[in-house]
Design an enzyme around this catalytic site. Structure first.
Site, PDB file in Angstrom:
ATOM      1  N   ALA A  58      77.140  57.759  77.246  1.00 44.79           N
ATOM      2  CA  ALA A  58      78.521  58.309  76.791  1.00 44.79           C
ATOM      3  C   ALA A  58      78.423  59.322  75.753  1.00 44.79           C
ATOM      4  O   ALA A  58      79.204  60.020  75.497  1.00 44.79           O
ATOM      5  CB  ALA A  58      79.056  57.046  76.038  1.00 44.79           C
ATOM      6  N   MET A 108      87.462  48.825  65.246  1.00 45.64           N
ATOM      7  CA  MET A 108      88.143  50.135  65.052  1.00 45.64           C
ATOM      8  C   MET A 108      87.707  51.187  64.007  1.00 45.64           C
ATOM      9  O   MET A 108      88.141  51.321  63.035  1.00 45.64           O
ATOM     10  CB  MET A 108      89.747  49.677  64.704  1.00 45.64           C
ATOM     11  N   GLY A 109      86.321  51.472  64.306  1.00 47.78           N
ATOM     12  CA  GLY A 109      85.777  52.470  63.560  1.00 47.78           C
ATOM     13  C   GLY A 109      86.089  54.058  64.285  1.00 47.78           C
ATOM     14  O   GLY A 109      87.194  54.023  64.903  1.00 47.78           O
ATOM     15  N   ARG A 110      85.261  54.884  63.923  1.00 49.86           N
ATOM     16  CA  ARG A 110      85.561  56.271  64.598  1.00 49.86           C
ATOM     17  C   ARG A 110      85.827  56.351  65.939  1.00 49.86           C
ATOM     18  O   ARG A 110      86.871  56.870  66.594  1.00 49.86           O
ATOM     19  CB  ARG A 110      84.496  57.338  64.226  1.00 49.86           C
ATOM     20  N   ILE A 111      85.007  55.712  66.828  1.00 51.40           N
ATOM     21  CA  ILE A 111      84.920  55.896  68.213  1.00 51.40           C
ATOM     22  C   ILE A 111      86.328  55.027  68.962  1.00 51.40           C
ATOM     23  O   ILE A 111      86.644  55.486  69.569  1.00 51.40           O
ATOM     24  CB  ILE A 111      83.754  55.486  69.037  1.00 51.40           C
ATOM     25  N   THR A 126      81.015  50.452  75.677  1.00 44.56           N
ATOM     26  CA  THR A 126      80.164  51.560  75.411  1.00 44.56           C
ATOM     27  C   THR A 126      79.493  51.423  74.113  1.00 44.56           C
ATOM     28  O   THR A 126      78.980  52.491  73.685  1.00 44.56           O
ATOM     29  CB  THR A 126      80.947  52.972  75.269  1.00 44.56           C
ATOM     30  N   GLU A 169      68.366  47.188  79.074  1.00 44.59           N
ATOM     31  CA  GLU A 169      68.250  48.571  79.684  1.00 44.59           C
ATOM     32  C   GLU A 169      67.190  48.947  79.959  1.00 44.59           C
ATOM     33  O   GLU A 169      66.300  49.126  79.405  1.00 44.59           O
ATOM     34  CB  GLU A 169      69.120  49.312  78.650  1.00 44.59           C
ATOM     35  N   ARG A 174      77.117  48.142  72.666  1.00 46.06           N
ATOM     36  CA  ARG A 174      75.837  47.772  72.947  1.00 46.06           C
ATOM     37  C   ARG A 174      75.934  46.702  73.904  1.00 46.06           C
ATOM     38  O   ARG A 174      76.680  45.696  73.862  1.00 46.06           O
ATOM     39  CB  ARG A 174      75.149  47.344  71.841  1.00 46.06           C
ATOM     40  N   HIS A 212      73.806  54.325  80.139  1.00 48.95           N
ATOM     41  CA  HIS A 212      74.174  54.769  78.743  1.00 48.95           C
ATOM     42  C   HIS A 212      73.962  56.099  78.470  1.00 48.95           C
ATOM     43  O   HIS A 212      73.097  56.549  77.817  1.00 48.95           O
ATOM     44  CB  HIS A 212      72.539  54.151  78.093  1.00 48.95           C
TER      45      HIS A 212
HETATM   46  C1  DGY Z   1      74.237  56.043  69.790  1.00 48.93           C
HETATM   47  O1  DGY Z   1      74.324  56.994  69.381  1.00 48.93           O
HETATM   48  O2  DGY Z   1      74.128  54.877  69.359  1.00 48.93           O
HETATM   49  C2  DGY Z   1      74.359  55.694  71.531  1.00 48.93           C
HETATM   50  O3  DGY Z   1      74.331  54.554  71.866  1.00 48.93           O
HETATM   51  C3  DGY Z   1      73.656  56.833  72.175  1.00 48.93           C
HETATM   52  O4  DGY Z   1      74.055  58.236  71.722  1.00 48.93           O
END
Ligand code: DGY
Length: 331
Positions: free
Chosen positions: A290, A156-159, A238, A269, A240, A288
């Site tokens: 996002a 539960m960080g920013r994203i 989204t 990847e 790793r 990849h």
């Molecule tokens: C990141 O910034 O770590 C993403 O995986 C690519 O934008």
């Protein structure tokens, strides 16, 4: 050494950043669409002051030993698992990343993947293209409801917070999260509840991964974790690829242990074309992307350039991964 610091930029990044870099540094830019091979990167490192790296450039201690005067590594990403940060710190090298500016774009993509898998959008698209669509089907293509369900956020960080906010405010979802840190904002604003991983997996309808990749998190979602999840659950990644045991994921999707998965990241990847995942109807895989919006990539390029220039000129980095290096920075 030239009056301007000498830098190597390991791929073409948006002009918003390149223009700043060219103005302030003596820059060489790698123009090939593929990353520089490891031996080329090592040879470039021999006499540069600064490096713009991408997540495809592996910078471990052995590679850093080829960089005797490197002062800064500015990663064009928020994640920096491609860099051995302690090894940089030990050598007096500052490390920068691009936090904050890609939060919304990444959370949007996570939500887009969640809906795509829950409502079988890509499978439906393939069905249409194949000519199999003959009529409206009362029992065909049934997916999962979103409104009022439970989202489980791992990290539960920013994203993670930005996705939880979309799910709670827009779809009235209950929010569970698993993190080593308590997120007081998520608890007070979204009613989020911090739980252990088994509880999150057992109770969530959608499980979205937002954890850093490190030794503790690598493979954190594998066969045992899929068994704990609901058969109707959707996994979204989204963050790793190596957070997930990809073979166990393919098995779980094939056997119906979980309903679907939606990935923006894989391991490796790109995935090998004979990876069993690619044969399954209930998985969506994006390459990849996002953070791939025009505005976001421009903002990433700007921060990346500013980190690079600050590192070459001995200033504090605007987004500094290892500020503890300050007293022993290379000059
Ligand atoms: C990141 O910034 O770590 C993403 O995986 C690519 O934008």
């Amino acid at each position: 050494m030239s009056a301007k610091g000498k830098v190597f930029v390991s791929r073409i990044i948006p002009e918003a950043g390149l223009a700043l870099i060219r103005a302030a540094c003596n820059a060489e830019i790698w123009e090939d669409p593929l990353p520089p091979p490891a031996d080329v990167l090592r040879s470039k490192l021999a006499d540069i002051d600064g490096l713009v790296s991408l997540l495809t450039d592996k910078l471990d201690a052995a590679v850093l030993d080829h960089a005797p005067r490197l002062k800064v590594v500015s990663n064009f990403a928020v994640g920096f698992n491609n860099i051995d940060v302690p090894a940089c710190t030990a050598r007096g090298i500052a490390v920068g990343n691009t936090p904050g500016v890609l939060t919304d774009a990444t959370a949007d993509m996570a939500f887009c993947l969640l809906i795509a898998a829950a409502r079988r959008v890509v499978e439906g698209h393939q069905y249409t293209l194949s000519g199999a669509w003959k009529t409206w089907e009362p029992l065909g293509h049934l997916g999962q409801d979103l409104a009022g369900r439970t989202i489980g956020i791992v990290g539960m960080g920013r994203i993670g917070y930005a996705l939880a906010r979309r799910c709670q405010r827009g779809w009235d979802m209950k929010v569970l999260y698993h993190d080593v840190y308590k997120n007081a904002n998520a608890e007070s604003e979204l009613g989020a509840k911090q739980v252990d991983l088994p509880t999150l997996l057992r109770e969530s309808d959608f499980v979205s991964l937002h954890a850093d990749l490190n030794d503790a998190t690598r493979g954190m979602i594998g066969a045992a974790q899929f068994k704990r999840m609901k058969r109707s659950a959707v996994l979204i990644n989204t963050a790793r690829g190596p957070l997930v045991d990809q073979k166990a994921l393919a098995d779980a999707l094939k056997s119906g242990t979980i309903f679907a998965a939606s990935l923006d990241v894989t391991d490796p990847e790109p995935p090998s074309m004979d990876d069993p995942l690619l044969k399954l109807p209930n998985v969506v895989i994006a390459p990849h992307i996002a953070s791939a919006t025009v505005e976001t990539r421009n903002r990433m390029a700007e921060i990346c350039a500013k980190n690079l220039i600050a590192g070459v000129t001995g200033q504090p980095l605007p987004a500094w991964v290892n500020p503890e290096v300050a007293p022993k920075r290379r000059t």
